[in-house]
Scaffold this active site. Sequence first.
Site, PDB file in Angstrom:
ATOM      1  N   THR A 186       0.785  -1.235   0.000  1.00 38.79           N
ATOM      2  CA  THR A 186       0.000   0.000   0.000  1.00 38.79           C
ATOM      3  C   THR A 186       0.817   1.286   0.000  1.00 38.79           C
ATOM      4  O   THR A 186       0.250   2.362  -0.189  1.00 38.79           O
ATOM      5  CB  THR A 186      -0.946   0.037   1.219  1.00 38.79           C
ATOM      6  OG1 THR A 186      -0.175  -0.051   2.433  1.00 38.79           O
ATOM      7  CG2 THR A 186      -1.940  -1.111   1.164  1.00 38.79           C
TER       8      THR A 186
ATOM      9  N   HIS B 116      -2.523  11.151 -10.949  1.00 47.03           N
ATOM     10  CA  HIS B 116      -3.350  10.223 -10.176  1.00 47.03           C
ATOM     11  C   HIS B 116      -3.986  11.002  -9.026  1.00 47.03           C
ATOM     12  O   HIS B 116      -5.179  10.897  -8.787  1.00 47.03           O
ATOM     13  CB  HIS B 116      -2.493   9.069  -9.664  1.00 47.03           C
ATOM     14  CG  HIS B 116      -3.286   7.932  -9.108  1.00 47.03           C
ATOM     15  ND1 HIS B 116      -4.272   7.289  -9.824  1.00 47.03           N
ATOM     16  CD2 HIS B 116      -3.246   7.313  -7.889  1.00 47.03           C
ATOM     17  CE1 HIS B 116      -4.800   6.320  -9.085  1.00 47.03           C
ATOM     18  NE2 HIS B 116      -4.203   6.322  -7.909  1.00 47.03           N
TER      19      HIS B 116
ATOM     20  N   THR C  52      -4.137  11.608  -0.882  1.00 48.46           N
ATOM     21  CA  THR C  52      -3.597  10.886   0.268  1.00 48.46           C
ATOM     22  C   THR C  52      -2.206  11.422   0.588  1.00 48.46           C
ATOM     23  O   THR C  52      -1.528  11.984  -0.277  1.00 48.46           O
ATOM     24  CB  THR C  52      -3.519   9.375  -0.002  1.00 48.46           C
ATOM     25  OG1 THR C  52      -2.785   9.145  -1.204  1.00 48.46           O
ATOM     26  CG2 THR C  52      -4.914   8.780  -0.133  1.00 48.46           C
TER      27      THR C  52
ATOM     28  N   GLU D 162       4.146  10.796  -5.895  1.00 45.44           N
ATOM     29  CA  GLU D 162       3.829  11.053  -7.298  1.00 45.44           C
ATOM     30  C   GLU D 162       4.426  12.367  -7.787  1.00 45.44           C
ATOM     31  O   GLU D 162       4.976  12.436  -8.900  1.00 45.44           O
ATOM     32  CB  GLU D 162       2.313  11.081  -7.491  1.00 45.44           C
ATOM     33  CG  GLU D 162       1.911  11.448  -8.915  1.00 45.44           C
ATOM     34  CD  GLU D 162       0.414  11.472  -9.149  1.00 45.44           C
ATOM     35  OE1 GLU D 162       0.012  11.634 -10.316  1.00 45.44           O
ATOM     36  OE2 GLU D 162      -0.355  11.322  -8.174  1.00 45.44           O
TER      37      GLU D 162
ATOM     38  N   LYS E 283      -9.531  13.912  -9.821  1.00 44.49           N
ATOM     39  CA  LYS E 283     -10.192  13.323  -8.656  1.00 44.49           C
ATOM     40  C   LYS E 283     -10.724  14.393  -7.710  1.00 44.49           C
ATOM     41  O   LYS E 283     -11.540  14.094  -6.841  1.00 44.49           O
ATOM     42  CB  LYS E 283      -9.228  12.379  -7.930  1.00 44.49           C
ATOM     43  CG  LYS E 283      -8.911  11.115  -8.718  1.00 44.49           C
ATOM     44  CD  LYS E 283      -7.997  10.176  -7.953  1.00 44.49           C
ATOM     45  CE  LYS E 283      -7.702   8.921  -8.749  1.00 44.49           C
ATOM     46  NZ  LYS E 283      -6.863   9.171  -9.936  1.00 44.49           N
TER      47      LYS E 283
ATOM     48  N   PHE F  56      -2.609  -0.230  -5.539  1.00 41.22           N
ATOM     49  CA  PHE F  56      -2.146  -1.146  -4.493  1.00 41.22           C
ATOM     50  C   PHE F  56      -1.287  -2.242  -5.130  1.00 41.22           C
ATOM     51  O   PHE F  56      -1.565  -2.705  -6.237  1.00 41.22           O
ATOM     52  CB  PHE F  56      -3.332  -1.806  -3.794  1.00 41.22           C
ATOM     53  CG  PHE F  56      -3.995  -0.942  -2.753  1.00 41.22           C
ATOM     54  CD1 PHE F  56      -3.493   0.293  -2.397  1.00 41.22           C
ATOM     55  CD2 PHE F  56      -5.138  -1.378  -2.103  1.00 41.22           C
ATOM     56  CE1 PHE F  56      -4.103   1.076  -1.433  1.00 41.22           C
ATOM     57  CE2 PHE F  56      -5.765  -0.611  -1.129  1.00 41.22           C
ATOM     58  CZ  PHE F  56      -5.243   0.619  -0.797  1.00 41.22           C
TER      59      PHE F  56
END
Length: 406
Positions: free
Chosen positions: A268, A299, A303, A310, A328, A393
């Site tokens: 993760t 992406h 988080t 990233e 997103k 993941f």
Amino acid sequence: MKRVVITGIGGITPLGADWSEIESRLRQRRNAVRRMPEWDYFDSLNGRLGCPADIALPEWPRRHARSMGRVAQLAVAASERALRDAGLYGDPVIADGRMGVAYGSSGGSVEPVRVVGRMLETGSMQGVTATSYIQMMAHTTAVNIGVFFGLKGRIIPTSSACTSGSQAIGYGFEAIRYGKQRLMLCGGAEELSGPGAAVFDTLFATSTRNDAPELTPRPFDRARDGLVVGEGATTLVLEEYEHAKARGARIYAEMVGFGCNSDGNHITQPTSETMALAMRLALEDAQLAPEAIGYVSAHGTATDRGDVAETHATAEVLGTRMPISSMKSYVGHTLGACGALESWWAIEMMRGGWFAPTINLTEVDPACAELDYVVGEGRRIDTPYVMNNNFAFGGINTSLIFKAHP
């Protein structure tokens, strides 16, 4: 090697199903996040926000519908729209073996899982049917698409969480590029569910701004507190260029590069170095220098570690002046659908020359790398190449490159 172009697109998203409607809502800079009262049933769920795709789906004959849970319904509906958009719906060419399917989702539908779980818990088989497994299996989207449209080419299921859609496009691209298929239906889908949100909730990765859904998610922002799950589906029709030209097809864009690898490190926690390598692999595949890319669709899950890893990977490969934004921030994390949905929107924005900003990004986290974060009213960019990146993941990394078509 064959050239590969996109000749049809269909999608079902929380912002709508038609690009004109979606672009209008992107320009309004308002997200589709809402509190999910349906999830109040789950007593320990911290994040109670979601992005449903509230769009009516077609009513199909029972012989087709009985094998489809909601995730397969979304996939088939998006694929029907894509085939119609490409002028291929009902065309015999799609059913003679020339067209295959590459499609994925994080998993199958939740309802049959609940029924089978009750069987294990109580011993009762009430509700378990001959199609329960078909609806819950990991490759339910790919096979339902194949059966519904009578496709006889290769089936490539890509159940790889958040890279399901992007891997599907990449593998479909390779199938055509190396002469194995003339056409491919490629994409990803995801249905919204409490268990889907709980996966991230248990990792403390979901936003808990339950009383302020308009303020979250906040990719790259210093005050971000996690992702919001969404749902939807997007299908791209990939076609060999000469085949498309011969039938006079409209061409949205050309796909020129695909990079895919894995971290081999942690289930993760992302690894910046291998994220960067995936981008380099895509550039090498496309035979492009980094400076050729004019925009990156990130992406950008909002988080903590994901955004940091990233952005540093992006800056390392493409430089600190690279324009970047995360879709997103509007529709949450559509999981298995995001790689296809975000590719679609990147292509459309490249065609129109206007790129949507990341909303709710008011102060970039100093831990994130220096990049040209697109904010405010968006950005006019004239570029022949865009890159879409997704990460999942298991440390799965994907990078796709699209080229504008004259």
